[in-house]
Design an enzyme around this catalytic site. Structure first.
Site, PDB file in Angstrom:
ATOM      1  N   THR A 226       0.070  12.793  -6.735  1.00 54.40           N
ATOM      2  CA  THR A 226      -1.080  12.272  -7.465  1.00 54.40           C
ATOM      3  C   THR A 226      -2.255  13.250  -7.445  1.00 54.40           C
ATOM      4  O   THR A 226      -2.381  14.054  -6.506  1.00 54.40           O
ATOM      5  CB  THR A 226      -1.525  10.924  -6.833  1.00 54.40           C
ATOM      6  OG1 THR A 226      -2.833  10.597  -7.280  1.00 54.40           O
ATOM      7  CG2 THR A 226      -1.566  10.984  -5.313  1.00 54.40           C
ATOM      8  N   ASP A 227      -3.121  13.143  -8.446  1.00 57.27           N
ATOM      9  CA  ASP A 227      -4.343  13.975  -8.472  1.00 57.27           C
ATOM     10  C   ASP A 227      -5.289  13.617  -7.325  1.00 57.27           C
ATOM     11  O   ASP A 227      -6.197  14.379  -7.000  1.00 57.27           O
ATOM     12  CB  ASP A 227      -5.066  13.848  -9.828  1.00 57.27           C
ATOM     13  CG  ASP A 227      -5.529  12.438 -10.176  1.00 57.27           C
ATOM     14  OD1 ASP A 227      -5.248  11.494  -9.407  1.00 57.27           O
ATOM     15  OD2 ASP A 227      -6.181  12.282 -11.229  1.00 57.27           O
ATOM     16  N   GLU A 228      -5.052  12.445  -6.692  1.00 62.77           N
ATOM     17  CA  GLU A 228      -5.973  11.999  -5.635  1.00 62.77           C
ATOM     18  C   GLU A 228      -5.921  12.893  -4.407  1.00 62.77           C
ATOM     19  O   GLU A 228      -6.824  12.870  -3.573  1.00 62.77           O
ATOM     20  CB  GLU A 228      -5.690  10.545  -5.250  1.00 62.77           C
ATOM     21  CG  GLU A 228      -5.834   9.648  -6.450  1.00 62.77           C
ATOM     22  CD  GLU A 228      -6.042   8.182  -6.134  1.00 62.77           C
ATOM     23  OE1 GLU A 228      -6.525   7.863  -5.047  1.00 62.77           O
ATOM     24  OE2 GLU A 228      -5.724   7.360  -7.009  1.00 62.77           O
TER      25      GLU A 228
ATOM     26  N   TYR B 214      -4.261   6.346   1.507  1.00 61.80           N
ATOM     27  CA  TYR B 214      -3.264   6.552   0.441  1.00 61.80           C
ATOM     28  C   TYR B 214      -3.153   8.029   0.084  1.00 61.80           C
ATOM     29  O   TYR B 214      -2.071   8.625   0.150  1.00 61.80           O
ATOM     30  CB  TYR B 214      -3.629   5.714  -0.799  1.00 61.80           C
ATOM     31  CG  TYR B 214      -2.891   6.139  -2.065  1.00 61.80           C
ATOM     32  CD1 TYR B 214      -1.494   6.097  -2.127  1.00 61.80           C
ATOM     33  CD2 TYR B 214      -3.583   6.594  -3.192  1.00 61.80           C
ATOM     34  CE1 TYR B 214      -0.810   6.496  -3.278  1.00 61.80           C
ATOM     35  CE2 TYR B 214      -2.907   6.997  -4.345  1.00 61.80           C
ATOM     36  CZ  TYR B 214      -1.523   6.936  -4.379  1.00 61.80           C
ATOM     37  OH  TYR B 214      -0.850   7.331  -5.514  1.00 61.80           O
TER      38      TYR B 214
ATOM     39  N   ALA C  40      -4.221  10.617   1.620  1.00 60.10           N
ATOM     40  CA  ALA C  40      -3.880  11.471   2.757  1.00 60.10           C
ATOM     41  C   ALA C  40      -2.370  11.476   3.002  1.00 60.10           C
ATOM     42  O   ALA C  40      -1.778  12.527   3.278  1.00 60.10           O
ATOM     43  CB  ALA C  40      -4.612  11.000   4.012  1.00 60.10           C
TER      44      ALA C  40
ATOM     45  N   LYS D  54      -0.067  10.843   0.744  1.00 61.57           N
ATOM     46  CA  LYS D  54       0.560  11.559  -0.384  1.00 61.57           C
ATOM     47  C   LYS D  54       0.412  13.070  -0.180  1.00 61.57           C
ATOM     48  O   LYS D  54       1.337  13.831  -0.436  1.00 61.57           O
ATOM     49  CB  LYS D  54      -0.078  11.146  -1.723  1.00 61.57           C
ATOM     50  CG  LYS D  54       0.169   9.714  -2.155  1.00 61.57           C
ATOM     51  CD  LYS D  54       1.618   9.378  -2.445  1.00 61.57           C
ATOM     52  CE  LYS D  54       2.149   9.992  -3.714  1.00 61.57           C
ATOM     53  NZ  LYS D  54       3.509   9.471  -4.055  1.00 61.57           N
TER      54      LYS D  54
END
Ligand code: NAD
Ligand code: TYD
Length: 339
Positions: free
Chosen positions: A124-126, A148, A150, A152
């Site tokens: 994800t871009d997050e 979340y 972190a 990923k």
């Protein structure tokens, strides 16, 4: 007949990817392997039950024994299995560690044995955290803000290490926020649409000026297809669109599309460590020949139409005890703090 194994295939992107793959690859079989957490729906699986090229297995990506025979049969693996909601990760990080990090580790370990199969790890871009200006490239610093993102990010790093250390043929994709049919109504867009349809207030965290980059889920599926076909192993590909919108303007558009009053908008207590903006540089993917085809406003219209026409699908979820208790835990105090 080539076989695609989609782990976490009964959730939002998985349901759309299954449909996309069965329609666009008539010579492929699709196997969905999913734990069927709260985020999956039996109705999603039922959509494909009549198709002889589709099969479903219930299971956890942490369970190597049940996963191994499926992996052995597959030619391509796309891992979508994850806990995915930031607000839940703030309330209960452990399940995120178990699935997003340890679950991915399990898949990578299995892939050490099956190194002839391409493995796409959907990230994800997050993981880049907030991007106040400019755009995050694949080489940008990882700076996650929530449990979340972190977990990923941790899974991405493990995947890269498994490529380097053991030659596991993994490709990582980092996509922006998706919208489209079958998204669990805890995420911003389906939550706002379903609240508006029930004449409930639309909760906007903080000032609503946070910006996300949005992609129609079919465009994401097409990007995964192209990356599976032409992507280079060991590489990371950002999947972006340039469609940046703030949350308040999305709420306004949804209310306008549904002919509901703007007075339904309610500013509520903000999310801790709320990332202000996500924005991706996706030139690397453009070089493979992909670009988005569904503009944001069209995507939003199609998504609203899905929730208007599929009330049974989302009502069953919204009326479930698991959704109700989450809603109370996440919004009870926020609405009390609302202005
Ligand atoms: P989702 O929450 O709708 O679906 C996740 C699916 O994974 C569910 O079907 C769930 O039952 C399954 N699952 C959870 N834990 C599992 C486990 N231990 N074993 C097997 N299955 C398990 O999520 P989504 O929006 O479809 O996201 C899919 C993937 O795409 C995730 O990895 C997410 O990080 C990534 N992603 C999502 C977005 C987005 O905007 N939705 C954007 C970028 C990346
Ligand atoms: P979300 O759909 O949870 O995705 P993510 O945080 O992973 O990008 O939230 C999208 C944006 O909408 C984010 O800035 C948080 C905000 N938001 C609200 O303002 N109200 C809500 O009720 C929700 C769920 C999200």
């Amino acid at each position: 007949m080539p076989v695609l194994l989609i782990t976490g295939g009964a959730g939002f992107i998985g349901t759309n990817l299954t449909r996309y793959w069965l329609e666009n690859h008539p010579d492929w079989q699709v196997i969905v392997y999913d734990k069927m957490t709260y985020a999956a729906s039996h109705r999603n699986i039922e959509l494909f039950e009549g198709c002889p090229r589709f099969s479903f297995f219930k299971g956890d990506i942490a369970d190597r024994q049940s996963l191994e025979p499926l992996l052995a049969r597959a030619d391509l693996i796309i891992n979508l299995a994850a806990e995915t909601h930031v607000d839940r990760s703030l309330m209960d990080p452990e399940s995120f560690l178990r699935t997003d990090l340890i679950g991915t580790y399990n898949l990578l370990e299995l892939h050490r044995k099956y190194r002839d199969k391409k493995f796409i790890q959907v990230s994800t871009d997050e993981v880049y955290g907030s991007v106040p200006e400019g755009k995050a490239t694949e080489d940008s610093h990882l700076n996650p803000s929530s449990p979340y993102s972190a977990t990923k990010a941790g899974a991405d790093l493990l995947a890269i290490a498994y490529f380097k250390s053991y030659g596991v043929p993994v490709i990582i994709t980092r996509c922006c926020n998706n919208l489209g049919p079958f998204q669990y109504p805890e995420k911003l867009i389906p939550l706002l649409i379903t609240n508006a349809l029930m004449d409930l207030p639309l909760p906007i965290y903080g000032d609503g000026k946070q910006v996300r980059e949005w992609i129609y889920v079919d465009d994401h599926c097409r990007a995964l297809d192209i990356i599976a076909d032409r992507g280079q192993i060991g590489q990371i590909y950002n999947i972006g669109t340039g469609y940046e919108r703030d949350n308040l303007s999305i709420a306004t558009q949804i209310l306008n599309l549904l002919n509901k009053p703007l007075s339904l908008i309610r500013f509520v207590a903000d999310r801790p460590a709320h990332d202000k903006r996500y924005a991706l540089d996706w030139q690397k993917l453009k070089n493979l020949g992909w670009s988005p085809v569904v503009p944001f406003e069209e995507a939003l219209k199609r998504t609203v139409e899905f929730y208007v026409s599929n009330v049974t699908w989302w009502r069953e979820i919204r009326e479930s005890p698991v959704f109700r208790s989450y809603y109370e835990a996440n919004y009870g105090w926020r609405f009390q703090d609302s202005r």
